[in-house]
Design a protein around this motif. Structure first.
Motif, short mmCIF file in Angstrom:
data_model
loop_
_atom_site.label_atom_id
_atom_site.label_comp_id
_atom_site.label_asym_id
_atom_site.label_seq_id
_atom_site.Cartn_x
_atom_site.Cartn_y
_atom_site.Cartn_z
N GLY A 26 23.25 -56.65 44.44
CA GLY A 26 22.62 -56.90 43.16
C GLY A 26 21.22 -56.33 43.13
N SER A 27 20.47 -56.74 42.14
CA SER A 27 19.10 -56.26 42.01
C SER A 27 18.21 -56.88 43.08
CB SER A 27 18.55 -56.62 40.64
OG SER A 27 17.16 -56.35 40.58
N ILE A 28 17.62 -56.03 43.89
CA ILE A 28 16.76 -56.56 44.94
C ILE A 28 15.45 -57.10 44.40
CG2 ILE A 28 17.79 -55.10 46.73
CD1 ILE A 28 15.25 -53.38 46.61
N PHE A 29 15.20 -56.84 43.13
CA PHE A 29 14.01 -57.43 42.53
C PHE A 29 14.13 -58.96 42.50
CE2 PHE A 29 10.08 -56.95 40.38
CZ PHE A 29 10.00 -58.01 39.48
N SER A 30 15.36 -59.45 42.58
CA SER A 30 15.58 -60.89 42.58
C SER A 30 15.13 -61.56 43.87
CB SER A 30 17.08 -61.19 42.37
OG SER A 30 17.55 -60.63 41.19
N TYR A 31 15.02 -60.75 44.92
CA TYR A 31 14.76 -61.33 46.23
C TYR A 31 13.26 -61.28 46.52
CZ TYR A 31 19.63 -59.87 46.28
OH TYR A 31 20.94 -59.65 45.96
N LYS A 32 12.68 -62.44 46.70
CA LYS A 32 11.24 -62.51 46.90
C LYS A 32 10.82 -61.73 48.14
CE LYS A 32 7.44 -65.83 47.34
NZ LYS A 32 7.08 -67.27 47.42
N THR A 33 11.54 -61.92 49.22
CA THR A 33 11.23 -61.24 50.47
C THR A 33 12.52 -60.73 51.09
OG1 THR A 33 9.36 -62.70 50.88
CG2 THR A 33 10.20 -61.48 52.76
N MET A 34 12.46 -59.55 51.67
CA MET A 34 13.58 -59.01 52.44
C MET A 34 13.06 -58.66 53.83
SD MET A 34 15.56 -56.66 49.64
CE MET A 34 17.08 -56.56 50.61
N ASN A 35 13.94 -58.76 54.80
CA ASN A 35 13.52 -58.59 56.19
C ASN A 35 14.49 -57.70 56.95
OD1 ASN A 35 13.80 -61.68 55.33
ND2 ASN A 35 11.80 -61.46 56.28
N TRP A 36 13.97 -57.14 58.01
CA TRP A 36 14.79 -56.53 59.05
C TRP A 36 14.61 -57.37 60.32
CZ3 TRP A 36 18.38 -52.89 58.51
CH2 TRP A 36 18.31 -52.04 57.41
N TYR A 37 15.73 -57.69 60.94
CA TYR A 37 15.75 -58.37 62.22
C TYR A 37 16.50 -57.48 63.21
CZ TYR A 37 14.31 -62.96 60.36
OH TYR A 37 13.61 -64.01 59.79
N ARG A 38 16.34 -57.80 64.48
CA ARG A 38 17.14 -57.13 65.49
C ARG A 38 17.52 -58.12 66.60
NH1 ARG A 38 12.61 -52.99 68.10
NH2 ARG A 38 11.35 -54.57 69.20
N ALA A 49 10.40 -56.65 60.63
CA ALA A 49 9.51 -56.32 59.52
C ALA A 49 9.98 -57.06 58.28
CB ALA A 49 9.50 -54.81 59.26
N ASP A 50 9.06 -57.32 57.38
CA ASP A 50 9.45 -57.89 56.10
C ASP A 50 8.61 -57.30 54.98
OD1 ASP A 50 7.86 -60.85 57.20
OD2 ASP A 50 7.07 -59.56 55.61
N ILE A 51 9.15 -57.40 53.78
CA ILE A 51 8.48 -56.83 52.62
C ILE A 51 8.71 -57.77 51.45
CG2 ILE A 51 10.50 -55.37 52.06
CD1 ILE A 51 8.43 -53.29 51.00
N THR A 52 7.66 -58.05 50.71
CA THR A 52 7.77 -58.93 49.56
C THR A 52 8.06 -58.13 48.29
OG1 THR A 52 5.45 -58.80 48.93
CG2 THR A 52 6.04 -60.42 50.62
N ARG A 53 8.39 -58.87 47.24
CA ARG A 53 8.65 -58.24 45.95
C ARG A 53 7.43 -57.43 45.50
NH1 ARG A 53 9.55 -62.73 42.40
NH2 ARG A 53 11.67 -62.85 43.24
N GLY A 54 6.25 -57.91 45.84
CA GLY A 54 5.03 -57.21 45.44
C GLY A 54 4.67 -56.04 46.33
N GLY A 55 5.42 -55.87 47.40
CA GLY A 55 5.18 -54.72 48.27
C GLY A 55 4.37 -55.01 49.52
N SER A 56 3.98 -56.26 49.72
CA SER A 56 3.25 -56.60 50.94
C SER A 56 4.21 -56.53 52.13
CB SER A 56 2.67 -58.00 50.84
OG SER A 56 1.72 -58.06 49.80
N THR A 57 3.70 -56.04 53.24
CA THR A 57 4.55 -55.86 54.42
C THR A 57 3.94 -56.55 55.63
OG1 THR A 57 3.46 -53.77 54.96
CG2 THR A 57 5.44 -53.65 53.60
N ASP A 58 4.80 -56.85 56.57
CA ASP A 58 4.37 -57.43 57.84
C ASP A 58 5.31 -56.92 58.92
OD1 ASP A 58 3.94 -60.77 59.23
OD2 ASP A 58 2.81 -58.93 59.56
N TYR A 59 4.77 -56.76 60.12
CA TYR A 59 5.54 -56.18 61.21
C TYR A 59 5.35 -56.97 62.50
CZ TYR A 59 5.70 -52.09 58.15
OH TYR A 59 5.91 -51.25 57.09
N ALA A 60 6.38 -56.95 63.32
CA ALA A 60 6.22 -57.47 64.67
C ALA A 60 5.24 -56.57 65.42
CB ALA A 60 7.57 -57.48 65.38
N ALA A 61 4.49 -57.18 66.32
CA ALA A 61 3.48 -56.42 67.05
C ALA A 61 4.10 -55.25 67.82
CB ALA A 61 2.74 -57.36 68.02
N SER A 62 5.31 -55.44 68.28
CA SER A 62 5.97 -54.42 69.10
C SER A 62 6.33 -53.16 68.33
CB SER A 62 7.23 -55.00 69.75
OG SER A 62 8.13 -55.45 68.76
#
Length: 115
Positions: A26-38, A49-62
């Motif tokens: 569906g529309s990913i605009f519906s999802y406040k935050t999306m993430n990648w895990y491993r 890593a994760d990314i918010t609807r507004g485009g803010s990002t965060d990453y694991a230190a590694s």
């Protein structure tokens, strides 16, 4: 019902690059935050890593400085660009979101980095 499908994994030499994609149903605009895990066998799944609807990002230190997360709303797709890959990046990579207080996961895509 949210469906997430990852693609783009594979085998790459150390120092190489890969781009993972996560296609949403569906529309990913519906999802406040999306993430990648491993996850590697025998270890806990870790957030990459994760990314918010507004485009803010965060990453694991590694992975900070090597990986870049992004979203394309027109394509309902999230990406993970991985540069300077290391053998320790070898894992199954999953995309994730939470919608309606329910966690949704893709099936995962294998990334293998050879030394």
């Amino acid at each position: 019902q949210v469906q997430l499908v990852e693609s783009g994994g594979g085998l790459v030499q150390a120092g190489g690059s890969l781009t993972l994609s996560c296609q949403a149903s569906g529309s990913i605009f519906s999802y406040k935050t999306m993430n990648w895990y491993r996850q590697v066998p025998g270890k806990q799944r870790e957030m990459v890593a994760d990314i918010t609807r507004g485009g803010s990002t965060d990453y694991a230190a590694s992975v900070k400085g090597r990986f870049t997360i992004s979203r394309d709303y027109a394509k309902n797709t999230m990406y993970l660009r991985m540069n300077s890959l290391k053998p320790e990046d070898t894992a199954v990579y999953y995309c994730h979101t939470n919608w309606g207080q329910v966690d949704y996961w893709g099936h995962g895509t294998q990334v293998t980095v050879s030394s």
